[in-house]
Design an enzyme around this catalytic site. Structure first.
Site, PDB file in Angstrom:
ATOM      1  N   SER A  69       0.841  -1.196   0.000  1.00  0.00           N
ATOM      2  CA  SER A  69       0.000   0.000   0.000  1.00  0.00           C
ATOM      3  C   SER A  69       0.880   1.252   0.000  1.00  0.00           C
ATOM      4  O   SER A  69       1.983   1.246   0.548  1.00  0.00           O
ATOM      5  CB  SER A  69      -0.899   0.013   1.234  1.00  0.00           C
TER       6      SER A  69
HETATM    7  N1  SAH Z   1      -0.565  -4.258   3.861  1.00  0.00           N
HETATM    8  C1  SAH Z   1      -0.004  -5.003   2.780  1.00  0.00           C
HETATM    9  C2  SAH Z   1      -1.024  -5.057   1.667  1.00  0.00           C
HETATM   10  C3  SAH Z   1      -0.798  -6.115   0.717  1.00  0.00           C
HETATM   11  S1  SAH Z   1      -2.027  -6.227  -0.538  1.00  0.00           S
HETATM   12  C4  SAH Z   1       1.269  -4.344   2.286  1.00  0.00           C
HETATM   13  O1  SAH Z   1       1.339  -3.111   2.339  1.00  0.00           O
HETATM   14  O2  SAH Z   1       2.175  -5.053   1.845  1.00  0.00           O
HETATM   15  C5  SAH Z   1      -3.266  -7.199   0.257  1.00  0.00           C
HETATM   16  C6  SAH Z   1      -2.825  -8.490   0.869  1.00  0.00           C
HETATM   17  O3  SAH Z   1      -3.979  -9.169   1.326  1.00  0.00           O
HETATM   18  C7  SAH Z   1      -2.132  -9.441  -0.123  1.00  0.00           C
HETATM   19  O4  SAH Z   1      -0.903  -9.830   0.425  1.00  0.00           O
HETATM   20  C8  SAH Z   1      -3.103 -10.596  -0.225  1.00  0.00           C
HETATM   21  O5  SAH Z   1      -2.480 -11.842  -0.454  1.00  0.00           O
HETATM   22  C9  SAH Z   1      -3.803 -10.549   1.112  1.00  0.00           C
HETATM   23  N2  SAH Z   1      -5.115 -11.206   1.149  1.00  0.00           N
HETATM   24  C10 SAH Z   1      -6.086 -11.197   0.207  1.00  0.00           C
HETATM   25  N3  SAH Z   1      -7.136 -11.945   0.600  1.00  0.00           N
HETATM   26  C11 SAH Z   1      -6.823 -12.428   1.844  1.00  0.00           C
HETATM   27  C12 SAH Z   1      -7.485 -13.290   2.778  1.00  0.00           C
HETATM   28  N4  SAH Z   1      -8.716 -13.787   2.553  1.00  0.00           N
HETATM   29  N5  SAH Z   1      -6.840 -13.570   3.932  1.00  0.00           N
HETATM   30  C13 SAH Z   1      -5.606 -13.097   4.192  1.00  0.00           C
HETATM   31  N6  SAH Z   1      -4.926 -12.298   3.351  1.00  0.00           N
HETATM   32  C14 SAH Z   1      -5.513 -11.963   2.190  1.00  0.00           C
END
Ligand code: SAH
Length: 220
Positions: A69
């Site tokens: 993000s």
């Molecule tokens: N805060 C993180 C955001 C990553 S993008 C950063 O800044 O790196 C969103 C993340 O949510 C991804 O890594 C994706 O794999 C995860 N995600 C999506 N669906 C999910 C679920 N049902 N349970 C756990 N993680 C999930």
């Protein structure tokens, strides 16, 4: 310490302070959040080839089709989660590269973070260990079920978008607690759900753009 961790050139403290100044002019007012973000080396959460862009206000790819993000989103969600709350136990859904997790680790006593993509979580685990962050519990799991055995939480943050928040997750929110998340599909907005003794109250805020929540876990 390697150059990558000590922070030279584009990854230096000066670059980081420019990011903080920009966040301030973009309306982030919580000085505690800004101070925490000024202390965390964002470039170590990003592939080396992209690390010169780590402090730009953009989301960047982190493999497996996911993104870290943008600094503004991390700051905004952190200040919304913290506002008027003393954060003891926080649940994060969507660990990704762990940058938001590292920020939360300095804002709360304990952070539980769930990620569905195993290999992504393995790297993040190593990274958080290297940064000596000890109050974070990572789990390879589908976050939409929450983590009832560790709850209730006074803060829940979700870093991927969904059209509806399952009741199962809202039940893990402490009375007086708050959940911050993006909601929608094509058009997405940041949302807050607060739990009080009567029930739940939702507030819809500015438009945002997140990757979608997916169900199930990925092992390799
Ligand atoms: N805060 C993180 C955001 C990553 S993008 C950063 O800044 O790196 C969103 C993340 O949510 C991804 O890594 C994706 O794999 C995860 N995600 C999506 N669906 C999910 C679920 N049902 N349970 C756990 N993680 C999930």
């Amino acid at each position: 310490m390697s150059a990558r961790h000590s922070g030279t050139g584009m990854t230096s403290q000066r670059t980081r302070m420019r990011m903080i100044e920009r966040l301030r002019t973009q309306g982030i007012a919580d000085e505690v959040v800004l101070s925490v973000m000024s202390s965390i080396p964002r470039h170590v959460f990003i592939e080396e080839a992209l690390s010169s862009r780590a402090y730009d206000d953009i989301a960047l790819p982190i493999n497996f089709g996911q993104t870290i993000s943008s600094p503004w989103i991390v700051a905004r969600m952190s200040e919304l989660l913290r506002a008027n709350l003393k954060l003891r136990k926080v649940l994060e859904i969507g660990t990704g590269c762990g940058y938001q997790t590292a920020v939360l680790a300095q804002l709360a006593y304990e952070v539980y973070s769930l990620e569905r993509i195993g290999p992504l979580l393995t790297r993040t685990r190593i990274r958080l260990q290297q940064l000596q962050i000890k109050n974070v519990h990572l789990k390879h799991a589908d976050g939409m079920f929450g983590l009832s055995e560790a709850g209730p939480f006074d803060g829940i943050i979700m870093t991927a978008v969904t059209a509806e928040i399952p009741m199962l997750l809202l039940e893990q929110l402490e009375v007086g607690g708050r959940m911050v998340f993006p909601k929608g599909s094509r058009k997405q907005n940041l949302c807050i759900i607060e739990r009080n003794s009567q029930g739940y109250m939702e507030t819809v805020l500015e438009e945002v753009k997140f990757v979608p929540i997916l169900s199930g876990v990925v092992r390799k």
